[in-house]
Design a protein around this motif. Structure first.
Motif: not given
Ligand code: ATP
Ligand code: MN
Length: 468
Positions: A119-129, A454-460, A466-467
């Motif tokens: 789920f967090l991959r789908e909101i990769a713009h917010l997951r750094p929080r 996919r979970d160790v790079i900010p925007f995989p 390529a979202e």
């Protein structure tokens, strides 16, 4: 609101200046409490830890506090006090709060903890929080820094190789093309081939799959160099270890042979892991407890042991024996096969129980530039194989003999028309040299214990994705 200089939470949590007035700014993780007192857990990204803000509800007003919900951004001025609660050293008794921005609880997706990584991959713009991705990206920064420090301290030069390249000798078929041509109106010649004369570079161009070839030019001039940059592969492999855009570190050293190359790879990777343990323990501990209870043990374990050094041919014998003894693999094992991750991991995790450097691979499954062994069958390649990952590094001693290199290029039918510059390294002042490539995200998989690249790079970037 009075102005005082902001303190980062990472620094504040180390402070013993009890009674002093401080200012912290950040994002609300949670707010809970009673009619009288409210507790805000505030995080500013500087550390995995939150600072607790204690608010006298009557003083600031119940209505005022209402929009201070999870995700809201605030600035707090208050008194630093020793904390009564367990698990934290200090807290802040708020005297005033400024709200920068609210986060509507009905809309902000990061409400409760425990969202799945998918789920967090789908909101990769917010997951750094989130705690998890804050930890991962702080570690990522620290690893990048450690890599530069390691090489700089050894007298290597950071060399920038191009991202756009016109040489397709290595990755033909898996390269992303770079063009300004109008794809709706492609001009073809009488043979049906595309005419690149009118394209931006006047020839077919692509994104690089490796900086090695240009790195060799630099190594045969500056002695020892490394590259550290983005790399692109259009391979359609949907695995937890492949990205279409990843970062690679490629040292290249004049006068090094395959043994020096192995020593460098082992020292380098151990240095990075030691750096993580020395500088990122808070974040690693969090990931250890949340995702992978053996993470810290595994990191420490790798540092203690010498890596096994084993010829490919011996590795195949071990795998063939394992199959005879009842081990089942998805892919077949025989001399000449390109090992799959399951084979690599069997050698590392089941057989030797420590990292393995596999050497002297069949020349058919390795690149044209690798130094040929006397046996006529194998080349001086070396792959470093790691627990949970499989291949983390691929490298070799390079063929420095002009004639042998040219013969191999012809045998393998490599398009070399644009490669005259590479051959010049062997025509003029050629030297033995060696190097390798470390996939930055594969290293991060190991250090963070995350299971999916996919979970160790900010925007995989992966096939069909390529979202952001
Ligand atoms: P693999 O067999 O795992 O696909 P490779 O042999 O194609 O890798 P190399 O060309 O040797 O890879 O690249 C050097 C290093 O770059 C690898 O050891 C790996 O750490 C990393 N790497 C290669 N391809 C990828 C990818 N698609 N995504 C992330 N890292 C990669
Ligand atoms: Mn490889």
């Amino acid at each position: 609101m009075e102005t005082i200089k902001r303190t980062k939470i990472a620094d504040l949590l180390k402070s013993t200046a009890y009674g002093s007035t401080v200012n912290v700014k950040g994002w609300v993780r949670t707010r809970r409490g009673s009619k009288q007192v409210s507790f805000i857990a505030l995080n500013d990204g500087s550390t995995i830890h939150n600072v607790q803000i204690v608010v006298d509800v009557e003083k600031l007003g119940e209505e005022f506090l209402k929009p201070v919900t999870t995700g809201a951004s605030i600035s707090v001025i208050g008194t630093l006090v020793q904390s009564q609660g367990k698990g934290q050293s200090v807290e802040i008794q708020a005297t005033s709060i400024e709200i920068y921005g609210t986060a509507d609880p009905n809309l902000y997706p990061l409400q409760k903890k425990g969202h799945s990584l998918e789920f967090l991959r789908e909101i990769a713009h917010l997951r750094p929080r989130t705690n998890t991705f804050g930890a991962v990206f702080r570690i990522r920064h620290n690893m990048a820094f450690a890599i530069h420090k390691f090489f700089h301290d050894k007298g290597f030069f950071y060399f920038h190789t191009p991202i756009i390249t016109a040489s397709d000798c290595e990755g033909a078929g898996q390269m992303f093309q770079v063009t300004t041509m109008n794809l709706y109106d492609l001009k073809k010649d009488e043979n049906g081939s595309i005419n690149y004369d009118t394209d931006f570079f006047g020839k077919q161009a692509s994104l690089t799959v490796s900086g090695q070839l240009e790195g060799e030019l630099a190594a045969t001039a500056l002695g020892q160099i490394y590259t550290f940059g983005p790399t692109f592969r259009a391979e359609n492999s949907n695995t937890p270890r492949h990205l279409a855009e990843f970062w690679m570190i490629e040292p290249e050293v004049a006068f090094n042979d395959i043994l020096d190359n192995m020593d460098l790879a082992e020292e380098f990777i151990k240095y990075c892991i030691q750096w993580a343990l020395d500088h990122c323990m808070d974040d690693i501990k969090f990931l250890n407890d949340m995702f992978d209870k053996e993470l810290i043990e595994r990191l420490q374990g790798v540092l203690k042991e010498d890596f096994v050094r084993l010829p490919y041919t011996e590795g195949i014998k071990i795998l063939e024996k394992a199959v005879l003894d009842g081990q089942s693999f998805e892919f077949p094992v025989f001399w000449g096969v390109d090992l799959a991750s399951e084979h690599e991991r069997y050698l590392v995790e089941n057989h030797f129980k420590r990292p393995v450097i596999l050497t002297d691979y069949p020349k058919e499954i390795k690149a044209f530039y690798m130094k040929q062994n006397e046996d006529g069958k194998t080349v001086r390649a070396m792959d470093v194989l790691f627990p949970k990952i499989g291949e983390i590094i691929g490298g070799s001693e390079r063929e420095s003999d002009y004639d042998k290199l040219l013969t191999r290029i012809e045998e393998m039918d490599i398009p070399m028309k644009d490669m005259w510059w590479y051959l010049d390294t062997r025509r003029f002042g050629t030297v033995p040299h060696a190097g390798f490539g470390l996939g930055f995200e594969r290293l991060l998989l190991f250090v963070t214990g995350m299971a999916n690249i996919r979970d160790v790079i900010p925007f995989p970037r992966t096939p069909k994705n390529a979202e952001f």
